[in-house]
Every structure is written in structure tokens, then in C-alpha cells.
Scaffold this motif. Structure first.
Motif, PDB file in Angstrom:
ATOM      1  N   TYR A 156       9.204  83.255  23.925  1.00 48.47           N
ATOM      2  CA  TYR A 156       8.233  83.655  25.020  1.00 48.47           C
ATOM      3  C   TYR A 156       8.077  84.727  25.109  1.00 48.47           C
ATOM      4  O   TYR A 156       8.698  85.699  24.258  1.00 48.47           O
ATOM      5  CB  TYR A 156       9.188  82.851  26.170  1.00 48.47           C
ATOM      6  CG  TYR A 156       9.959  82.135  25.760  1.00 48.47           C
ATOM      7  CD1 TYR A 156      10.171  81.220  26.897  1.00 48.47           C
ATOM      8  CD2 TYR A 156      11.368  81.566  25.176  1.00 48.47           C
ATOM      9  CE1 TYR A 156      10.670  79.813  26.959  1.00 48.47           C
ATOM     10  CE2 TYR A 156      12.435  80.923  25.581  1.00 48.47           C
ATOM     11  CZ  TYR A 156      11.650  79.782  26.377  1.00 48.47           C
ATOM     12  OH  TYR A 156      12.804  78.126  26.277  1.00 48.47           O
ATOM     13  N   GLY A 160      11.039  77.280  21.662  1.00 48.05           N
ATOM     14  CA  GLY A 160      11.490  78.419  21.397  1.00 48.05           C
ATOM     15  C   GLY A 160      11.140  80.193  21.576  1.00 48.05           C
ATOM     16  O   GLY A 160      11.774  80.945  21.196  1.00 48.05           O
ATOM     17  N   LEU A 190      14.302  82.286  20.804  1.00 48.38           N
ATOM     18  CA  LEU A 190      15.931  81.685  20.951  1.00 48.38           C
ATOM     19  C   LEU A 190      16.634  81.693  19.222  1.00 48.38           C
ATOM     20  O   LEU A 190      15.929  81.232  18.671  1.00 48.38           O
ATOM     21  CB  LEU A 190      16.012  80.025  21.280  1.00 48.38           C
ATOM     22  CG  LEU A 190      15.248  79.827  22.437  1.00 48.38           C
ATOM     23  CD1 LEU A 190      15.315  78.522  23.114  1.00 48.38           C
ATOM     24  CD2 LEU A 190      15.821  80.269  23.830  1.00 48.38           C
ATOM     25  N   THR A 199      13.815  77.372  32.521  1.00 48.06           N
ATOM     26  CA  THR A 199      12.249  76.713  32.983  1.00 48.06           C
ATOM     27  C   THR A 199      12.056  76.936  34.178  1.00 48.06           C
ATOM     28  O   THR A 199      10.915  76.600  34.509  1.00 48.06           O
ATOM     29  CB  THR A 199      12.636  74.777  32.418  1.00 48.06           C
ATOM     30  OG1 THR A 199      12.696  75.377  30.827  1.00 48.06           O
ATOM     31  CG2 THR A 199      11.710  74.045  32.524  1.00 48.06           C
ATOM     32  N   GLN A 236      18.495  76.929  34.464  1.00 48.75           N
ATOM     33  CA  GLN A 236      17.436  77.152  33.291  1.00 48.75           C
ATOM     34  C   GLN A 236      16.190  78.329  33.404  1.00 48.75           C
ATOM     35  O   GLN A 236      16.021  78.255  34.506  1.00 48.75           O
ATOM     36  CB  GLN A 236      17.264  75.859  34.028  1.00 48.75           C
ATOM     37  CG  GLN A 236      18.428  74.747  33.707  1.00 48.75           C
ATOM     38  CD  GLN A 236      18.067  74.212  31.393  1.00 48.75           C
ATOM     39  OE1 GLN A 236      17.917  75.102  31.394  1.00 48.75           O
ATOM     40  NE2 GLN A 236      19.589  73.716  31.691  1.00 48.75           N
ATOM     41  N   LYS A 291      13.391  68.572  29.781  1.00 49.53           N
ATOM     42  CA  LYS A 291      13.762  67.512  29.246  1.00 49.53           C
ATOM     43  C   LYS A 291      13.200  66.267  30.377  1.00 49.53           C
ATOM     44  O   LYS A 291      14.740  65.846  30.461  1.00 49.53           O
ATOM     45  CB  LYS A 291      15.111  67.663  29.062  1.00 49.53           C
ATOM     46  CG  LYS A 291      15.476  69.101  28.378  1.00 49.53           C
ATOM     47  CD  LYS A 291      16.858  68.860  27.551  1.00 49.53           C
ATOM     48  CE  LYS A 291      17.372  70.415  26.501  1.00 49.53           C
ATOM     49  NZ  LYS A 291      17.536  71.365  27.264  1.00 49.53           N
ATOM     50  N   ASP A 328      17.967  79.103  17.572  1.00 46.36           N
ATOM     51  CA  ASP A 328      17.525  77.716  16.719  1.00 46.36           C
ATOM     52  C   ASP A 328      17.312  77.382  16.433  1.00 46.36           C
ATOM     53  O   ASP A 328      16.353  76.203  16.314  1.00 46.36           O
ATOM     54  CB  ASP A 328      19.700  76.557  18.038  1.00 46.36           C
ATOM     55  CG  ASP A 328      18.057  76.532  18.785  1.00 46.36           C
ATOM     56  OD1 ASP A 328      17.585  77.377  18.920  1.00 46.36           O
ATOM     57  OD2 ASP A 328      18.806  75.025  20.082  1.00 46.36           O
ATOM     58  N   SER A 329      15.785  78.325  16.242  1.00 43.48           N
ATOM     59  CA  SER A 329      14.714  77.414  16.479  1.00 43.48           C
ATOM     60  C   SER A 329      14.235  78.690  15.101  1.00 43.48           C
ATOM     61  O   SER A 329      13.859  79.914  14.984  1.00 43.48           O
ATOM     62  CB  SER A 329      13.417  77.477  16.899  1.00 43.48           C
ATOM     63  OG  SER A 329      14.371  76.388  17.923  1.00 43.48           O
ATOM     64  N   ARG A 379       8.246  74.015  13.968  1.00 48.69           N
ATOM     65  CA  ARG A 379       8.901  74.755  14.159  1.00 48.69           C
ATOM     66  C   ARG A 379      10.387  74.434  13.266  1.00 48.69           C
ATOM     67  O   ARG A 379      10.334  72.498  13.405  1.00 48.69           O
ATOM     68  CB  ARG A 379       9.025  74.294  15.597  1.00 48.69           C
ATOM     69  CG  ARG A 379       9.760  75.205  16.669  1.00 48.69           C
ATOM     70  CD  ARG A 379      10.234  74.571  17.913  1.00 48.69           C
ATOM     71  NE  ARG A 379      11.441  74.827  18.157  1.00 48.69           N
ATOM     72  CZ  ARG A 379      12.352  73.768  18.616  1.00 48.69           C
ATOM     73  NH1 ARG A 379      11.894  72.144  18.674  1.00 48.69           N
ATOM     74  NH2 ARG A 379      12.891  73.479  19.229  1.00 48.69           N
ATOM     75  N   LEU A 402      20.592  79.434  29.617  1.00 41.97           N
ATOM     76  CA  LEU A 402      19.566  79.955  28.719  1.00 41.97           C
ATOM     77  C   LEU A 402      19.233  81.375  30.018  1.00 41.97           C
ATOM     78  O   LEU A 402      18.887  82.772  29.832  1.00 41.97           O
ATOM     79  CB  LEU A 402      18.322  79.202  28.262  1.00 41.97           C
ATOM     80  CG  LEU A 402      17.148  80.279  27.912  1.00 41.97           C
ATOM     81  CD1 LEU A 402      18.053  81.505  26.726  1.00 41.97           C
ATOM     82  CD2 LEU A 402      16.019  78.906  26.946  1.00 41.97           C
ATOM     83  N   VAL A 430       8.714  73.598  24.586  1.00 43.36           N
ATOM     84  CA  VAL A 430       8.387  74.327  24.767  1.00 43.36           C
ATOM     85  C   VAL A 430       9.066  75.116  23.071  1.00 43.36           C
ATOM     86  O   VAL A 430       9.779  74.367  22.802  1.00 43.36           O
ATOM     87  CB  VAL A 430       9.512  75.548  25.874  1.00 43.36           C
ATOM     88  CG1 VAL A 430       9.863  76.751  25.518  1.00 43.36           C
ATOM     89  CG2 VAL A 430       8.435  74.949  26.923  1.00 43.36           C
ATOM     90  N   TYR A 480      13.002  68.729  25.693  1.00 45.30           N
ATOM     91  CA  TYR A 480      13.017  70.379  25.495  1.00 45.30           C
ATOM     92  C   TYR A 480      12.168  70.340  26.907  1.00 45.30           C
ATOM     93  O   TYR A 480      11.473  69.128  27.420  1.00 45.30           O
ATOM     94  CB  TYR A 480      11.545  69.410  24.678  1.00 45.30           C
ATOM     95  CG  TYR A 480      11.438  69.803  23.207  1.00 45.30           C
ATOM     96  CD1 TYR A 480      12.432  70.977  22.493  1.00 45.30           C
ATOM     97  CD2 TYR A 480      11.307  68.833  22.763  1.00 45.30           C
ATOM     98  CE1 TYR A 480      12.473  70.437  20.889  1.00 45.30           C
ATOM     99  CE2 TYR A 480      11.585  68.762  21.122  1.00 45.30           C
ATOM    100  CZ  TYR A 480      12.470  69.222  20.734  1.00 45.30           C
ATOM    101  OH  TYR A 480      12.328  68.778  19.034  1.00 45.30           O
ATOM    102  N   GLY A 481      11.670  71.539  27.018  1.00 48.59           N
ATOM    103  CA  GLY A 481      10.786  71.928  28.155  1.00 48.59           C
ATOM    104  C   GLY A 481       9.076  71.654  27.743  1.00 48.59           C
ATOM    105  O   GLY A 481       9.368  71.619  27.008  1.00 48.59           O
TER     106      GLY A 481
END
Ligand code: G1P
Length: 285
Positions: free
Chosen positions: A200, A198, A120, A224, A222, A184, A122-123, A248, A100, A196, A163-164
């Protein structure tokens, strides 16, 4: 933007997970529409191998329009209204999947000296992507003179490893300052249950941080870790807690993809009520 979607095989073997449908629309359309609602005028999609169907989806399809008009199916033209989306859309490709952080670096020239938002693919935030949290994030970014604002949501302790996770400091109302960020962590070592979510907002200083991050065991840069560097440098990194109605919807794995599909389909004004009846029957059988 997102990774390879291996958690959704075989559904994602020959199509990107961002193009999986949730009720009537592909996921990426909800995300783009949410950003437009939040006054984002210029959008850069970071795609990659096998993701050209995303670009096709946002093109104006003149042939299809003509077909619908000639076939007296004008009512369906409404379903293509999103093609006139009030945003300029740009595309770039991440040439190698290096995580990412690296994907965001692909947007450096696009962002230039300006703050920018990352969403992101996927969210989905809020039912039908109704969340206005990006606007709230941008306001906080300016008023707190932050280097980064991250949307977070509380998750069950056993899910921190997906997740972060934020180590929260002082705050006020719906936001807290972030002291540290762990990608994670096991529940035992998680600094909180704030994950986090998705979205920012970044100052372009993040690009320098990403460049300083060493690849992880899987060769991925990453994001993160880059945000942690911002924290280490004493920059203001803020977590915005999502309001309750901004649930979410995570499409990154089958259980939550299934749940999301059902919830969105049930909320469909035309097909939802019949589906509900049918589901109730199925559950009774
Ligand atoms: C990414 C981020 C993670 C974040 C998550 C939200 O992980 O690295 O910090 O919590 O997205 O969806 P991924 O799901 O790509 O593994």
C-alpha cells in the motif's frame, strides 16, 4: 508486519512467520530487499512479542564474519552482504495485537507528514521479491494525487473470503479507482475478484481514518475499514493491478507456503536442477 501467524502452527510457535525460510532466505529478507530495490531508504519494522529474531537477522554479525574469514570460508561472506543493505532500518513494537490498522498507527511518528509505503511481511511479490510495483505505486500516487494506492491481483472467486476485495470504478491501463473495499467477503457478495495484495502507498491522512475505525468482533482495527473511510470522504483511492510477472507469493497458510518454497527452491541456480530431478522421481514413485 503481520499478525500472530496462528495459521502456520506449530511452525510459528516460537518464531515469527516472517522468519520462516523460503529456499535460502527468511521471508522478511525478500521483502526488505524488494523495498530497497524500489528505492525505499528508511524502513520501520513493526514487530511485537516473540519477533526479536527479525532484528537479530538484520544486525551485522561481526563474530560470524570473523569465524567465516578465519575458517577460510570467505565465499559464505557473500551470504551476509544483505547486512549492508542500503536502507536505514528502524524497529518499533506493537504492544498489543490489535490488528493491521493499529500496527500502522505505530508508524505515525516515523512517517510524520510524508507519504509512505506499507509492505506486509507475509507476501513476497515476484520471484525472489523482484517486483518493482512499489515504484509504480509511488509514481501513480504522485501523478494521480492519490491518498492511497493499493496493489491488487485477481484471485479465483472462491478465494475472496481470504482477502480485502476492491469494488472498482473508472480507470486507465493498469489502474482503477476504488469505490469501496470489503474485508474478506463471501464469493456471493464479493464486488470483484481483485484482492488487496499486501503493498500500500498512503498519505499520512490514513492515520486519522484509522483512529476513527471501531474495532471488529475480534477487537481488531482493520486497515480495510480505514481505507473505506478514505473512499467515503471522496479521496482518490487507486488499485494498481500487478503485472503477470509479479506473482504474489502468500506465506500466510501452509498450502501456499509449501508451493512458494518449492517454486523458489527450483529457481535456485545451484540447487534447483537437482531438486527438479528428485521431485520428478518422487512424483513417478
Ligand atoms: C490482510 C488484509 C487483507 C489483504 C491481505 C493480503 O489480511 O487485511 O485486506 O488482502 O492481508 O495478504 P490478513 O492476511 O492479515 O488476514
Amino acid at each position: 508486519m503481520a499478525g500472530l501467524g496462528t495459521r502456520l502452527l506449530p511452525a510459528t510457535k516460537s518464531q515469527p512467520k516472517e522468519m520462516l525460510p523460503v529456499a535460502r532466505k527468511p521471508i522478511v529478507q525478500y521483502v526488505a530487499e524488494e523495498l530497497v530495490k524500489n528505492q525505499i531508504e528508511n524502513m520501520l519494522f513493526v514487530t511485537g512479542r516473540g519477533k526479536t529474531s527479525i532484528e537479530n537477522h538484520f544486525d551485522s554479525d561481526v563474530d560470524l564474519m570473523r569465524l567465516l574469514t578465519d575458517g577460510k570460508k570467505e565465499d559464505l561472506l557473500d551470504e551476509l552482504k544483505f547486512e549492508e543493505m542500503a536502507a536505514h532500518i528502524f524497529y518499533t513494537r506493537q504492544r498489543v495485537q490489535r490488528g493491521l490498522g493499529d500496527a500502522i498507527l505505530c508508524g505515525e511518528v516515523f512517517a510524520g507528514e510524508n507519504p509512505f509505503v506499507v509492505a506486509l511481511g507475509d507476501s513476497i511479490l515476484g520471484m525472489n521479491g523482484s517486483s518493482m510495483c512499489v515504484t509504480r505505486m509511488s509514481d501513480l500516487f504522485t501523478s494521480l494525487r492519490a491518498s492511497c494506492v493499493i496493489a491488487v491481483e485477481e484471485v479465483p472467486l472462491e478465494e475472496t473470503c481470504h482477502y480485502g476485495i476492491v469494488d472498482p470504478g473508472e480507470g486507465e491501463g493498469d489502474w482503477v479507482r476504488i469505490r469501496n473495499l470489503v474485508e474478506k467477503p463471501d464469493p456471493a457478495s464479493a464486488p470483484s475478484r481483485l484482492a488487496v495484495a499486501g503493498r500500500y502507498a498512503f498519505s499520512p491522512i490514513i492515520f486519522d481514518m484509522i483512529r476513527r475505525v471501531k474495532p471488529d468482533k475480534r477487537g481488531e482495527i482493520q486497515l480495510t475499514d480505514a481505507i473505506q473511510l478514505l473512499c467515503d470522504e471522496g479521496k482518490r483511492v487507486i488499485a494498481l493491478k500487478l503485472p503477470k510477472q509479479d506473482k504474489r507469493y502468500d506465506i500466510g497458510n501452509f498450502p501456499s507456503y509449501f508451493e512458494t518454497f518449492v517454486e523458489f527452491a527450483l529457481a535456485d541456480p545451484l540447487y534447483g536442477p537437482d531438486l527438479k530431478r528428485r521431485l520428478q522421481e518422487l512424483l513417478r514413485e
